[in-house]
Design an enzyme around this catalytic site. Structure first.
Site, mmCIF file in Angstrom:
data_model
loop_
_atom_site.group_PDB
_atom_site.id
_atom_site.type_symbol
_atom_site.label_atom_id
_atom_site.label_comp_id
_atom_site.label_asym_id
_atom_site.label_seq_id
_atom_site.Cartn_x
_atom_site.Cartn_y
_atom_site.Cartn_z
ATOM 1 N N ARG A 292 0.853 -1.205 0.000
ATOM 2 C CA ARG A 292 0.000 0.000 0.000
ATOM 3 C C ARG A 292 0.881 1.245 0.000
ATOM 4 N NH1 ARG A 292 0.635 -1.700 5.400
ATOM 5 N NH2 ARG A 292 1.743 -0.102 6.598
ATOM 6 N N ARG A 336 5.148 12.401 13.403
ATOM 7 C CA ARG A 336 3.693 12.201 13.420
ATOM 8 C C ARG A 336 3.123 12.922 14.642
ATOM 9 N NH1 ARG A 336 2.259 6.000 11.670
ATOM 10 N NH2 ARG A 336 3.896 5.747 10.110
#
Ligand code: MV4
Length: 450
Positions: A292, A336
């Protein structure tokens, strides 16, 4: 080229995909749960379809509802983003049956890499180094004990349906084998309805270094260099960077070759990631392949200066890759930013963003779907932004990251920014001296007064 792409995802990645589609002249369809009605992916897509209540099971993971949205909007392709259905071979297969292009590899490729034993066997055949271990599934405690003795302790038990740490158990000595075996099997059965277990030598203090690859429908596979993802907490990545501070030109050459061999062995089509464990002697081993687009893809985009979503859509449409292997010329780091309390065990902190100012300036990129006044819902992943900085050298990049982190103003929810600020100051991090165990002994005053 596609006419209209339905984005079967939410949050920053949905918005990220919409942006590229707009630049490519492709129409977009957003799907959303009632909890995401006010989200920017809904606002910026050409069309938006509500697919259910907040619970992912009843919305983003509900295949009939996604297919109904495809049908009523007449989309000709689905971009799955990451998570949700991005590595669901059955979903990819259903798309094909409906005549909809699933933007990603074929169901066969997803299945092959999703089963870890099959993936490993495929890599052995392709000549990619793998971690020494059992020859496929282990059938019994007795057989396991024998294999472990042969390999030598410590060993690790892994679930063939696993990945990301679930159903994984380290065994340091024969005495604890049976107990750990039972636990690994139980956890694997509960998590994946598949209790198949295999054994590997346990690599101590490894780095997690992954290679970005892209393959087209004409048999060409290239790599786009590596990302170091060793800064993780409980198998959740917090910081990623490219190049890896541990990388050498010679090692990149060998790992890059292995990554391409891995991709070619399954005629890989799409963007993918080959994850390796690298030990302190710079021996590297194939661990898993992710089929992905990944959260951390912007790190690669920044150092090679290409839009990976655009490349992904182009190869999905059958266009050939024109470039060759890319080497990093810049340094990029991603932090993040999660709505979590880093001083309270990273407990999720959903709520209203009473005020928001994001970092800006040269070499600073913020990928986010949030805005002042937005409510971070409690139902999904807690990541609210990715801060990516780029500079000529790692040192300058860390300095820029510190400046950018200091510029953020987020009121209303707790975030992981203080954690990143402490990390960027840490001597060992700055020296590039870390492995996947780094955060186990990282003290930034998180337990003060407890
Ligand atoms: C390992 C390992 C050491 N030796 N396998 C963790 C997640 C899953 N993808 C595989 N993982 C590991 N497999 C062997 N043979 C150590 C880990 C591991 C790890 C790997 C990458 C990043 C962070 C990690 C944290 C703990 C353990």
């Amino acid at each position: 080229m596609f006419n209209k792409i339905l984005i079967a995802n939410r949050g920053e990645i949905a918005l990220r995909i919409i942006r590229t589609c707009k630049e490519m002249g492709i129409k977009t369809v957003a799907v959303y749960s009632t909890a995401d009605k006010e989200s920017l992916h809904v606002r910026f897509a050409d069309e938006a379809v509500c697919i259910g209540p907040p619970s992912s099971m009843e919305s983003y993971l509900n295949i009939p509802k996604i297919m109904a949205a495809v049908e009523i909007t007449n989309a000709d392709a689905i971009h799955p983003g990451y998570g949700f259905h991005s590595e669901n071979a059955d979903f990819a297969e259903m798309c094909t049956e409906y005549g909809i292009k699933f933007i990603g590899p074929t169901p066969e490729m997803i299945r092959k890499m999703g089963d870890k034993i099959t993936a490993k066997e495929t890599m052995i055949k392709a000549g990619v180094p793998v971690i020494p271990g059992s020859d496929g599934l282990v059938e019994s405690v007795e057989q396991g004990l024998e294999i472990a003795k042969e390999i030598g302790y410590p060993i690790i038990l892994k679930a063939t349906a696993g990945g990301g740490g679930k159903g994984m158990r380290i065994v340091w000595e024969a005495e604890e084998f049976e107990n750990q075996w039972n636990q690994a099997r139980q956890e694997a059965k509960a998590s994946f309805s598949n209790d198949g277990i295999y054994i590997e030598k346990f690599i101590e203090e490894p780095r997690h270094i992954e290679f970005q690859v892209i393959g087209d429908q004409h048999g060409k596979v290239v790599h786009l260099s590596e990302r170091d993802c060793s800064i993780q907490r409980r198998h959740q990545k917090l910081v990623e960077e490219c190049p890896s501070p541990f990388m050498t030109d010679e090692l990149r050459e060998r790992m890059g070759d292995a990554a391409i061999k891995a991709g070619k062995s399954i005629n890989y089509e799409g963007v993918g990631t080959i994850e390796f464990l690298v030990d302190k002697h710079r021996n590297f081993y194939f661990m898993e392949m992710n089929t992905r687009i990944q959260v951390e893809h912007p790190v690669t985009e920044e150092v090679i200066d290409h839009d990976l979503i655009k490349e992904q859509i182009k190869v999905a449409a059958g266009l050939p890759i024109t470039g060759k292997n890319y080497m990093p010329t810049m340094h990029a780091i991603e932090c993040r930013i999660n709505a979590e309390d880093p001083f309270n065990n990273f407990r999720p902190s959903p709520g209203v963003l009473r005020s928001l100012h994001t970092a800006k300036g040269h070499g600073v990129r913020v990928d986010t779907h949030v805005y002042a006044g937005y409510t971070v819902p409690p139902y999904y992943d807690s990541m609210i932004a990715k801060l990516i900085c780029k500079a000529q050298t790692r040192e300058e990049c860390i300095t820029k990251m510190q400046r950018a982190l200091d510029e953020f103003i987020i009121e209303g929810v707790k975030t992981t920014i203080p954690f990143h600020q402490a990390l960027m100051k840490d001597e060992n991090f700055r020296a590039g001296n870390f492995d996947t165990g780094f955060l186990n002994n990282f003290d930034y005053g998180q337990n003060e007064g407890k």
